[in-house]
Design a protein around this motif. Structure first.
Motif, PDB file in Angstrom:
ATOM      1  N   ARG A  19       0.794  -1.215  -0.002  1.00  0.00           N
ATOM      2  CA  ARG A  19       0.033  -0.049   0.027  1.00  0.00           C
ATOM      3  C   ARG A  19       0.820   1.365  -0.164  1.00  0.00           C
ATOM      4  N   GLU A  20       1.901   1.223   0.856  1.00  0.00           N
ATOM      5  CA  GLU A  20       2.901   2.250   0.835  1.00  0.00           C
ATOM      6  C   GLU A  20       3.560   2.634  -0.431  1.00  0.00           C
ATOM      7  N   ALA A  21       4.020   1.559  -0.879  1.00  0.00           N
ATOM      8  CA  ALA A  21       4.707   1.652  -2.126  1.00  0.00           C
ATOM      9  C   ALA A  21       3.717   2.428  -3.366  1.00  0.00           C
ATOM     10  N   SER A  22       2.541   1.668  -3.567  1.00  0.00           N
ATOM     11  CA  SER A  22       1.540   2.139  -4.344  1.00  0.00           C
ATOM     12  C   SER A  22       1.087   3.742  -4.267  1.00  0.00           C
ATOM     13  N   GLN A  23       1.123   4.041  -3.158  1.00  0.00           N
ATOM     14  CA  GLN A  23       1.001   5.376  -2.780  1.00  0.00           C
ATOM     15  C   GLN A  23       2.142   6.194  -3.110  1.00  0.00           C
ATOM     16  N   ALA A  24       3.171   5.759  -2.820  1.00  0.00           N
ATOM     17  CA  ALA A  24       4.395   6.562  -3.436  1.00  0.00           C
ATOM     18  C   ALA A  24       4.415   6.725  -4.998  1.00  0.00           C
ATOM     19  N   LEU A  25       4.014   5.581  -5.469  1.00  0.00           N
ATOM     20  CA  LEU A  25       4.291   5.623  -6.963  1.00  0.00           C
ATOM     21  C   LEU A  25       3.101   6.528  -7.420  1.00  0.00           C
ATOM     22  N   GLN A  26       1.894   6.312  -6.888  1.00  0.00           N
ATOM     23  CA  GLN A  26       0.938   7.031  -7.365  1.00  0.00           C
ATOM     24  C   GLN A  26       1.024   8.650  -7.253  1.00  0.00           C
ATOM     25  N   GLU A  27       1.788   9.152  -6.364  1.00  0.00           N
ATOM     26  CA  GLU A  27       2.235  10.509  -5.825  1.00  0.00           C
ATOM     27  C   GLU A  27       3.184  10.874  -7.252  1.00  0.00           C
ATOM     28  N   LYS A  28       4.049   9.893  -7.621  1.00  0.00           N
ATOM     29  CA  LYS A  28       5.045  10.347  -8.553  1.00  0.00           C
ATOM     30  C   LYS A  28       4.534  10.281  -9.868  1.00  0.00           C
ATOM     31  N   VAL A  29       3.589   9.631 -10.172  1.00  0.00           N
ATOM     32  CA  VAL A  29       2.679   9.502 -11.412  1.00  0.00           C
ATOM     33  C   VAL A  29       1.861  10.899 -11.503  1.00  0.00           C
ATOM     34  N   GLN A  30       1.521  11.264 -10.504  1.00  0.00           N
ATOM     35  CA  GLN A  30       0.866  12.675 -10.497  1.00  0.00           C
ATOM     36  C   GLN A  30       1.612  13.909 -10.633  1.00  0.00           C
ATOM     37  N   ALA A  31       2.748  13.692 -10.024  1.00  0.00           N
ATOM     38  CA  ALA A  31       3.779  14.764 -10.158  1.00  0.00           C
ATOM     39  C   ALA A  31       4.217  14.693 -11.757  1.00  0.00           C
ATOM     40  N   ALA A  32       4.727  13.396 -12.292  1.00  0.00           N
ATOM     41  CA  ALA A  32       4.850  13.517 -13.672  1.00  0.00           C
ATOM     42  C   ALA A  32       3.837  13.828 -14.541  1.00  0.00           C
ATOM     43  N   GLU A  33       2.656  13.689 -14.395  1.00  0.00           N
ATOM     44  CA  GLU A  33       1.513  14.305 -15.055  1.00  0.00           C
ATOM     45  C   GLU A  33       1.548  15.891 -15.078  1.00  0.00           C
ATOM     46  N   GLY A  34       1.795  16.037 -13.965  1.00  0.00           N
ATOM     47  CA  GLY A  34       1.864  17.816 -13.758  1.00  0.00           C
ATOM     48  C   GLY A  34       2.885  18.390 -14.520  1.00  0.00           C
ATOM     49  N   GLU A  35       3.925  17.797 -14.666  1.00  0.00           N
ATOM     50  CA  GLU A  35       5.115  18.149 -15.251  1.00  0.00           C
ATOM     51  C   GLU A  35       4.941  18.194 -16.684  1.00  0.00           C
ATOM     52  N   ALA A  36       4.209  17.082 -17.130  1.00  0.00           N
ATOM     53  CA  ALA A  36       3.928  16.918 -18.684  1.00  0.00           C
ATOM     54  C   ALA A  36       2.998  18.104 -19.017  1.00  0.00           C
ATOM     55  N   LEU A  37       2.011  18.531 -18.256  1.00  0.00           N
ATOM     56  CA  LEU A  37       1.134  19.364 -18.558  1.00  0.00           C
ATOM     57  C   LEU A  37       1.971  20.850 -18.681  1.00  0.00           C
ATOM     58  N   ARG A  38       2.903  20.978 -17.764  1.00  0.00           N
ATOM     59  CA  ARG A  38       3.539  22.243 -17.660  1.00  0.00           C
ATOM     60  C   ARG A  38       4.476  22.363 -19.039  1.00  0.00           C
ATOM     61  N   PHE A  39       5.044  21.261 -19.249  1.00  0.00           N
ATOM     62  CA  PHE A  39       5.939  21.361 -20.329  1.00  0.00           C
ATOM     63  C   PHE A  39       5.234  21.505 -21.654  1.00  0.00           C
ATOM     64  N   ALA A  40       4.010  20.626 -21.687  1.00  0.00           N
ATOM     65  CA  ALA A  40       3.210  20.943 -22.957  1.00  0.00           C
ATOM     66  C   ALA A  40       2.606  22.488 -23.270  1.00  0.00           C
ATOM     67  N   ALA A  41       2.376  23.060 -22.137  1.00  0.00           N
ATOM     68  CA  ALA A  41       2.084  24.425 -22.308  1.00  0.00           C
ATOM     69  C   ALA A  41       3.183  25.435 -22.409  1.00  0.00           C
ATOM     70  N   GLU A  42       4.250  25.160 -22.150  1.00  0.00           N
ATOM     71  CA  GLU A  42       5.640  25.949 -22.357  1.00  0.00           C
ATOM     72  C   GLU A  42       5.839  25.647 -23.951  1.00  0.00           C
ATOM     73  N   LEU A  43       5.664  24.386 -24.308  1.00  0.00           N
ATOM     74  CA  LEU A  43       6.219  24.119 -25.552  1.00  0.00           C
ATOM     75  C   LEU A  43       5.004  25.007 -26.584  1.00  0.00           C
ATOM     76  N   GLU A  44       3.772  24.937 -26.309  1.00  0.00           N
ATOM     77  CA  GLU A  44       2.791  25.584 -26.801  1.00  0.00           C
ATOM     78  C   GLU A  44       2.943  27.009 -26.982  1.00  0.00           C
ATOM     79  N   VAL A  45       3.561  27.792 -26.070  1.00  0.00           N
ATOM     80  CA  VAL A  45       3.951  28.953 -26.117  1.00  0.00           C
ATOM     81  C   VAL A  45       5.054  29.429 -26.777  1.00  0.00           C
TER      82      VAL A  45
END
Length: 69
Positions: A19-45
């Protein structure tokens, strides 16, 4: 009975660790998705503000700017 209890305790510890490993992985996935969205917006600009030939061909204007740097 003691053996069964020890096995049950071991399984519970494994489940808690999973459960702890799953939660840590989920947090990393969310952070990576956020970073991908920020990068996509930066690339669009960048694409909207940069005057680069979309075909990848260096025209005279771009060549002059590159040489000036």
């Amino acid at each position: 009975m003691a053996v069964a209890q020890a096995e049950l305790d071991a399984v519970r510890r494994q489940m808690a660790a999973a459960r702890e490993a799953s939660q840590a992985l989920q947090e990393k996935v969310q952070a990576a998705e956020g970073e991908a969205l920020r990068f996509a917006a930066e690339l669009e600009v960048f694409e909207s503000e940069t005057q680069v030939n979309r075909d990848g061909v260096v025209d005279v204007s771009l060549l002059r700017r590159l040489r000036a740097n």
